[in-house]
Design an enzyme around this catalytic site. Structure first.
Site, PDB file in Angstrom:
ATOM      1  N   VAL A  83       0.742  -1.221   0.004  1.00 62.26           N
ATOM      2  CA  VAL A  83      -0.016  -0.080   0.059  1.00 62.26           C
ATOM      3  C   VAL A  83       0.738   1.139  -0.039  1.00 62.26           C
ATOM      4  O   VAL A  83       1.645   1.404   0.647  1.00 62.26           O
ATOM      5  CB  VAL A  83      -0.876   0.201   1.194  1.00 62.26           C
ATOM      6  CG1 VAL A  83      -1.663   1.240   1.219  1.00 62.26           C
ATOM      7  CG2 VAL A  83      -1.734  -1.092   1.103  1.00 62.26           C
ATOM      8  N   LYS A  84       0.698   2.217  -1.068  1.00 64.38           N
ATOM      9  CA  LYS A  84       1.217   3.443  -0.971  1.00 64.38           C
ATOM     10  C   LYS A  84       0.649   4.452  -0.220  1.00 64.38           C
ATOM     11  O   LYS A  84      -0.581   4.646  -0.493  1.00 64.38           O
ATOM     12  CB  LYS A  84       1.355   3.700  -2.574  1.00 64.38           C
ATOM     13  CG  LYS A  84       2.615   2.952  -3.400  1.00 64.38           C
ATOM     14  CD  LYS A  84       2.441   3.118  -4.625  1.00 64.38           C
ATOM     15  CE  LYS A  84       3.099   4.363  -5.245  1.00 64.38           C
ATOM     16  NZ  LYS A  84       3.104   4.879  -6.459  1.00 64.38           N
ATOM     17  N   LEU A  85       1.442   5.164   0.590  1.00 64.69           N
ATOM     18  CA  LEU A  85       0.666   6.333   1.402  1.00 64.69           C
ATOM     19  C   LEU A  85       1.539   7.402   1.253  1.00 64.69           C
ATOM     20  O   LEU A  85       2.841   7.260   1.223  1.00 64.69           O
ATOM     21  CB  LEU A  85       0.444   5.950   2.756  1.00 64.69           C
ATOM     22  CG  LEU A  85      -0.558   4.838   3.136  1.00 64.69           C
ATOM     23  CD1 LEU A  85      -0.448   4.038   4.460  1.00 64.69           C
ATOM     24  CD2 LEU A  85      -1.979   5.466   2.990  1.00 64.69           C
TER      25      LEU A  85
END
Length: 220
Positions: A83-85
């Site tokens: 997951v990219k945040l």
């Protein structure tokens, strides 16, 4: 490792099929350029995994609650998606929650080495400095990677250099110490093409054909 920053399935299938790329990174801009949206993430994930690669998908939202919801939706596709945040307070807050629960996270949209400290505190596995965009803004994107590499060490995320505009940027960020690189399929294809290599290969083919012809003539 080399990754492909794209949502073009035909291009991805061809390049992933070489076995040279470790996976696919996406974000809302990449999806939109390919005429796709978050609804297409399952298909892109399946294609990436079909080739044994790691898939990265970006959560979006104006606050931590929205980012949590978007992250949950991504992880419903598969728990092994990274997951990219964003490197913001809400993004890093959710990043810390996800890593504590065993989810791999990439902190993205990074423009300063100090953000690397926050990503490490959040337990992120990857961090993505925006090289080309940083240079566009009047900073030195390659130097950003170099400074991050100097700061990196045990407990720090892997530096995954992003926003690479050409083959020179690819080689320069590697020299600067990036652990991983992600690039468009257009940039990836330039890595396979060099004028002098093409000349050498053509010469080899001509000599091989000529030698074979002489051998066949001598044998007849």
């Amino acid at each position: 490792m080399l990754y492909l920053d794209s949502a073009d399935t035909a291009e991805l299938a061809d390049l992933l099929g070489t076995g040279l790329f470790a996976g696919v990174t996406t974000n809302p801009t990449i999806l939109d350029r390919a005429g796709r949206s978050v609804a297409d993430l399952p298909e892109l994930y399946a294609l990436t995994r079909e080739h044994g690669g790691t898939f990265f998908a970006q959560a979006t939202g104006a606050d931590a609650d929205e980012l949590r919801s978007a992250s949950d939706a991504i992880l419903e596709i598969s728990g092994d998606i990274v997951v990219k945040l964003p490197a913001t307070q809400p993004g890093l807050t959710v990043a810390a929650e996800l890593t504590a629960a065993g989810t791999r996270v990439l902190v993205t949209a990074v423009y300063h080495p100090s953000q690397q400290l926050l990503a490490a505190a959040a337990g992120a596995q990857f961090i993505a400095p925006y090289v080309g965009r940083s240079t566009d803004a009047g900073f030195d994107g390659i130097e950003l990677v170099r400074e991050m590499a100097a700061l990196s060490g045990p407990g720090f995320p892997r530096i995954l250099a992003a926003s690479l505009r050409g083959v020179e940027a690819v080689s320069h960020v590697a020299q600067a110490g990036a652990h991983d690189l992600t690039m468009s399929t257009a940039v990836a294809r330039t890595l396979f093409s060099h004028e002098l290599t093409g000349r050498a290969v053509a010469e080899f083919e001509d000599i091989a054909a000529s030698s074979l012809a002489r051998h066949e003539a001598a044998s007849s």
